[in-house]
Design a protein around this motif. Structure first.
Motif, PDB file in Angstrom:
ATOM      1  N   UNK A 678       0.740  -1.174  -0.129  1.00  0.00           N
ATOM      2  CA  UNK A 678      -0.132   0.169  -0.027  1.00  0.00           C
ATOM      3  C   UNK A 678       0.811   1.180   0.095  1.00  0.00           C
ATOM      4  N   UNK A 679       0.650   2.257  -0.735  1.00  0.00           N
ATOM      5  CA  UNK A 679       1.286   3.428  -0.993  1.00  0.00           C
ATOM      6  C   UNK A 679       0.356   4.560  -0.767  1.00  0.00           C
ATOM      7  N   UNK A 680       0.523   5.610   0.217  1.00  0.00           N
ATOM      8  CA  UNK A 680      -0.351   6.472   0.805  1.00  0.00           C
ATOM      9  C   UNK A 680       0.088   7.727   1.013  1.00  0.00           C
ATOM     10  N   UNK A 681      -0.404   8.867   1.425  1.00  0.00           N
ATOM     11  CA  UNK A 681       0.226  10.202   1.521  1.00  0.00           C
ATOM     12  C   UNK A 681      -0.795  10.943   2.342  1.00  0.00           C
ATOM     13  N   UNK A 682      -0.225  11.949   2.863  1.00  0.00           N
ATOM     14  CA  UNK A 682      -0.971  12.944   3.609  1.00  0.00           C
ATOM     15  C   UNK A 682      -0.048  14.135   3.912  1.00  0.00           C
ATOM     16  N   UNK A 683      -0.647  15.473   4.215  1.00  0.00           N
ATOM     17  CA  UNK A 683       0.207  16.599   4.567  1.00  0.00           C
ATOM     18  C   UNK A 683       0.412  16.527   6.046  1.00  0.00           C
ATOM     19  N   UNK A 684       1.481  17.048   6.264  1.00  0.00           N
ATOM     20  CA  UNK A 684       1.968  17.074   7.725  1.00  0.00           C
ATOM     21  C   UNK A 684       2.633  18.495   8.015  1.00  0.00           C
ATOM     22  N   UNK A 685       1.801  19.529   8.368  1.00  0.00           N
ATOM     23  CA  UNK A 685       2.276  21.051   8.599  1.00  0.00           C
ATOM     24  C   UNK A 685       2.639  21.373   7.049  1.00  0.00           C
ATOM     25  N   UNK A 686       3.877  21.925   6.993  1.00  0.00           N
ATOM     26  CA  UNK A 686       4.309  22.451   5.645  1.00  0.00           C
ATOM     27  C   UNK A 686       4.884  21.358   4.821  1.00  0.00           C
ATOM     28  N   UNK A 687       5.344  20.077   5.322  1.00  0.00           N
ATOM     29  CA  UNK A 687       5.540  18.931   4.582  1.00  0.00           C
ATOM     30  C   UNK A 687       4.612  18.049   4.168  1.00  0.00           C
ATOM     31  N   UNK A 688       4.988  16.961   3.443  1.00  0.00           N
ATOM     32  CA  UNK A 688       4.198  16.146   2.906  1.00  0.00           C
ATOM     33  C   UNK A 688       4.669  14.637   3.352  1.00  0.00           C
ATOM     34  N   UNK A 689       4.000  13.695   3.658  1.00  0.00           N
ATOM     35  CA  UNK A 689       4.473  12.305   4.159  1.00  0.00           C
ATOM     36  C   UNK A 689       3.861  11.113   3.057  1.00  0.00           C
ATOM     37  N   UNK A 690       5.043  10.579   2.539  1.00  0.00           N
ATOM     38  CA  UNK A 690       4.582   9.537   1.745  1.00  0.00           C
ATOM     39  C   UNK A 690       4.787   8.075   2.343  1.00  0.00           C
ATOM     40  N   UNK A 691       4.046   7.135   2.344  1.00  0.00           N
ATOM     41  CA  UNK A 691       4.312   5.887   3.028  1.00  0.00           C
ATOM     42  C   UNK A 691       4.226   4.684   2.106  1.00  0.00           C
ATOM     43  N   UNK A 692       5.077   3.969   2.494  1.00  0.00           N
ATOM     44  CA  UNK A 692       4.960   2.359   1.607  1.00  0.00           C
ATOM     45  C   UNK A 692       4.934   1.486   2.844  1.00  0.00           C
ATOM     46  N   UNK A 693       4.012   0.724   2.665  1.00  0.00           N
ATOM     47  CA  UNK A 693       3.863  -0.406   3.690  1.00  0.00           C
ATOM     48  C   UNK A 693       3.418  -1.785   2.961  1.00  0.00           C
ATOM     49  N   UNK A 694       4.136  -2.776   3.423  1.00  0.00           N
ATOM     50  CA  UNK A 694       3.657  -4.291   3.171  1.00  0.00           C
ATOM     51  C   UNK A 694       3.125  -4.969   4.304  1.00  0.00           C
ATOM     52  N   UNK A 695       2.496  -6.026   4.237  1.00  0.00           N
ATOM     53  CA  UNK A 695       1.975  -7.002   5.205  1.00  0.00           C
ATOM     54  C   UNK A 695       2.910  -8.087   5.609  1.00  0.00           C
ATOM     55  N   UNK A 696       4.230  -8.016   5.312  1.00  0.00           N
ATOM     56  CA  UNK A 696       4.892  -9.246   5.664  1.00  0.00           C
ATOM     57  C   UNK A 696       5.242  -9.248   7.156  1.00  0.00           C
ATOM     58  N   UNK A 697       6.611  -9.776   7.567  1.00  0.00           N
ATOM     59  CA  UNK A 697       6.868  -9.958   8.787  1.00  0.00           C
ATOM     60  C   UNK A 697       7.245  -8.653   9.609  1.00  0.00           C
ATOM     61  N   UNK A 698       7.981  -7.837   8.887  1.00  0.00           N
ATOM     62  CA  UNK A 698       8.308  -6.520   9.488  1.00  0.00           C
ATOM     63  C   UNK A 698       9.728  -6.485   9.827  1.00  0.00           C
ATOM     64  N   UNK A 699      10.280  -5.550  10.333  1.00  0.00           N
ATOM     65  CA  UNK A 699      11.722  -5.198  10.697  1.00  0.00           C
ATOM     66  C   UNK A 699      11.754  -5.291  12.143  1.00  0.00           C
ATOM     67  N   UNK A 700      12.707  -6.026  12.699  1.00  0.00           N
ATOM     68  CA  UNK A 700      12.799  -5.674  14.338  1.00  0.00           C
ATOM     69  C   UNK A 700      13.320  -4.429  14.924  1.00  0.00           C
ATOM     70  N   UNK A 701      13.026  -4.169  15.948  1.00  0.00           N
ATOM     71  CA  UNK A 701      13.454  -2.766  16.511  1.00  0.00           C
ATOM     72  C   UNK A 701      14.924  -2.549  16.420  1.00  0.00           C
TER      73      UNK A 701
END
Length: 761
Positions: A678-701
């Motif tokens: 999934x690729x989504x986006x939203x405005x954050x103040x003066x900046x813009x945030x683009x988010x790339x996300x998958x539904x896999x196992x993820x990444x450890x901390x």
């Protein structure tokens, strides 16, 4: 008002009395203050003044600190002769100085202001600390304050120290401009409040005094012609006594009643009838004594067409009562006591019609005056009712006025400072009217264009600068006149007065007046020659660098090609040896050689990609279009891709496609059971945030802060490192913020200068 013996009656003549209208009154002169000249001149034709009446306007002395008696005496002596009569209106202080000629009478209110509004209103305004003036005074205030010993160009506290405000009695005839009012307010330090009065009250006052003068003229007649003294005396005394009764009242209804009584006493008729006539036509007939027979309306209407009508039986007559040819009513006398003397009665009555007409006309004028007075009193009552609010408002206005004076002083003090700022600004400022004529042109403009302001003042700017023709800045000027704020592109201009080209950038801004109408254009000009020369120098350096980079790229390409050739030789011989040897230790060593060779090949490929970073200028890209490119679609391999509608473009290196490719490749390699991206986006103040996300196992901390480092990872360790390097070219940051076990989430934060909304066009 009482009359002397010879006031009304000329001579008895053959059983009758001659008409009063034959008396000569002498020339009448009316004197008014010069500040009322426009108003008096305007209403003169409505004053019912005797033929030959003349107007004079004496100088305004009320505020003069250097009043000179001889000056006043000279003025009135020049305009008055012994055979004339004069009426002085308003300024009774002149008559108290005992310097007026004896044939000038001071009449009306004590002050000129009370000629326009009731004295009670004027006194009430004065008692509350107001200075009352006329429009005629305000138009010439500088002359009058100079006569007071003040300097009109220097504000004074002479007025504000003892007064609260200025009241302008607006008669509606003189237009006083706002500039004059503001200048007088600035001089006195007091607000000017306008009170609309009109001229009705003034007209009524002057009419009344003229009527009183005419009655007095009648009263002063002293000629008695051939008649028996005793008979004349007896007749005149009887008539005078009765006329005095008529003249002593003001109401029209009471005047008519006294006329009835007078003729009842003189002729003892059976009945007297009176038909009033006004501008609206005939009114209801009055009968004396009341409750008598039916009115003789048909006979009375004859009086509307004829001056008099004698009844056939000699028992009565009909006469019309007029004033200056204007009919006021018709009087009918019926059933006189001595019919044989009917003609004597008729002549006597005809001799009194002028006075009766004057009395009735005066009563109507008095009624108009009373109506105006009541209206003014009602207005005065309303003023009193609102007095507290007015006083509070006045105090607030005074406080505001003081603040305004202080502010004006500050503005005046800062004018030179502002002028210095404008003239010393390193920005060229030029103000043009709607026809492109030069109104203002500061020194920086003179420096930029090499032309002085004075020769250009009032001239069309395009006459001086052929560079600013219709292919230059004229279209931008036209758009600014139409209401647009225009930032013109950089323009290169060459002026004959210089030996080099000048670069400028220009802004055109509309200029509005207080009604928001466009009256001109302000042109701000920036000399960007130094910047342009720096850019050109930078461009030359960039081109040189690009040449060097191209040469280096050729060298690197040749070197990579030679290295890869050697690696392929090593790789080929290792494969041959691996196929022929049976020794397990040798096989293991050969496999390690093959792995190392493959790693070298991968690193050489990475150096090619890394070398291409920054080689081309950043461009504006749309996320949706990038995700539809063939290279991206080829690597998805069955993933379900969801891309939100993103209304922006981002400013990135042309290798941004590699960013999205490597993120998908990372999901392939490390996400294990990834099924959706999934690729989504939203405005954050003066900046813009683009988010790339998958539904896999993820990444450890513990891995989140390491994955973008060079060489870290289970494969080459170069994929996410390259992503960060590509994005950093245009200051875009990236981080992993997903939840371990629920999928990987990469957030790219686009700064405000690296994104823009997609145009609706």
């Amino acid at each position: 008002m009482k009359f002397s013996l010879q006031s009304v009656m000329p001579y008895m003549n053959m059983g009758g009395i001659q008409s009063l209208s034959s008396a000569k009154h002498g020339e009448l002169c009316l004197f008014f203050c010069e500040t009322l000249k426009e108003e008096i001149t305007h209403i003169f034709h409505n004053l019912s003044a005797p033929k030959g009446t003349r107007l004079f306007f004496y100088p305004h002395y009320c505020t003069a600190g250097k009043f000179k008696n001889e000056h006043v005496e000279t003025f009135f002596s020049e305009h008055m002769h012994p055979e004339k009569s004069g009426l002085l209106f308003g300024d009774k202080s002149l008559s108290k100085r005992d310097i007026l000629p004896t044939n000038i009478t001071s009449v009306g209110p004590d002050t000129c202001h009370a000629l326009v509004a009731p004295i009670e209103l004027i006194q009430d305004l004065a008692s509350k600390g107001n200075y009352v003036i006329f429009p005629g005074w305000l138009l010439n205030w500088e002359r009058y304050v100079t006569e007071m010993g003040l300097n009109p160009s220097v504000p004074t506290t002479f007025f504000s120290s003892s007064l609260r405000g200025i009241i302008l009695l607006d008669t509606g005839l003189i237009a006083v401009s706002e500039d004059i009012i503001r200048s007088f307010e600035k001089f006195t330090g007091l607000p000017v409040t306008t009170l609309k009065t009109g001229t009705s009250y003034l007209t009524a006052i002057v009419k009344t005094e003229i009527c009183n003068w005419r009655i007095k003229q009648i009263n002063d007649l002293d000629e008695i012609r051939n008649q028996s003294p005793l008979q004349s005396y007896a007749t005149q005394m009887a008539v005078i006594s009765l006329i005095s009764e008529v003249a002593s009242v003001n109401e029209e209804s009471e005047v008519i009643s006294r006329i009835f009584i007078m003729f009842q006493s003189l002729f003892a008729p059976e009945k007297i009838e009176y038909l009033p006539y006004t501008s609206s036509g005939p009114e209801e007939i009055r009968i004396f004594p009341p409750g008598g027979s039916v009115p003789s309306s048909e006979l009375l209407f004859i009086g509307l067409e004829r001056d008099y009508y004698l009844l056939d039986d000699n028992h009565g007559f009909i006469i019309s009562i007029r004033h200056k040819k204007m009919i006021l009513g018709v009087l009918g006398i019926f059933g006189v006591s001595v019919p044989d003397r009917i003609r004597e009665y008729l002549n006597l009555t005809l001799s009194m019609t002028s006075f009766l007409g004057l009395a009735i006309n005066n009563s109507r004028l008095w009624g108009e005056i009373q109506k105006i007075k009541r209206e003014l009193e009602d207005a005065n009552d309303k003023l009193r009712d609102n007095n507290e609010d007015l006083l509070t408002l006045t105090l607030k206005l005074q406080a505001s006025n003081q603040e305004l004076i202080t502010s004006r002083k500050k503005i005046e003090d800062s004018e030179e400072f502002i002028k210095t700022i404008v003239n010393s600004a390193n920005i060229g400022i030029m103000v043009l009217d709607k026809d492109a004529r030069v109104l203002f042109y500061n020194p920086e403009m003179e420096r930029i264009f090499g032309l002085k302001f004075e020769p250009m003042k009032g001239k069309v700017v395009f006459e001086f600068f052929p560079h600013l023709d219709k292919n230059g800045t004229y279209p931008y000027f036209s758009k600014a006149v139409a209401g647009e704020k225009i930032v013109a592109p950089d323009l290169e201009m060459h002026f004959q007065s210089r030996d080099h080209s000048t670069w400028i950038s220009s802004i055109f801004v509309p200029v509005y007046d207080k009604d928001l109408s466009i009256i001109g254009v302000t042109n701000y000009v920036f000399d960007i020659t130094d910047r342009k020369e720096s850019e050109q120098e930078l461009m030359r350096a960039y081109e040189a660098l690009k040449v060097s980079q191209n040469k280096l790229a050729i060298l690197s390409s040749v070197t990579r090609h030679d290295i890869l050739n050697k690696v392929m030789v090593i790789y080929g011989y290792s494969e041959l040896l691996l196929a022929t040897t049976t020794d397990e230790a040798e096989k293991k060593n050969l496999k390690n050689i093959l792995t190392a060779g493959n790693d070298i090949k991968t690193l050489i490929t990475f150096t090619k990609e890394y070398q291409e970073l920054g080689m081309q200028k950043p461009v504006w890209m749309r996320i949706g279009e990038v995700m539809n490119r063939p290279s991206i679609k080829s690597i998805l391999r069955g993933f379900e891709l969801s891309v939100q509608e993103i209304p922006i473009e981002i400013y990135v290196d042309p290798m941004f496609e590699k960013v999205m490719y490597n993120l998908i490749d990372n999901s392939h390699r490390h996400g294990q059971e990834v099924s959706a991206i999934t690729i989504s986006a939203e405005q954050s103040g003066d900046d813009y945030r683009i988010v790339y996300a998958d539904d896999g196992t993820g990444i450890s901390e513990e891995e989140k802060n390491l994955i973008f480092k060079q060489g870290h990872g289970k494969n080459t360790g170069m994929g996410l490192f390259l992503i960060r390097e590509i994005l950093d070219i245009t200051k875009i940051s990236i981080r992993e913020c997903g939840t371990p076990g629920k999928g990987a989430t990469f957030e790219m934060l686009i700064p405000k200068d690296s994104w823009r909304r997609i145009s609706q066009k």
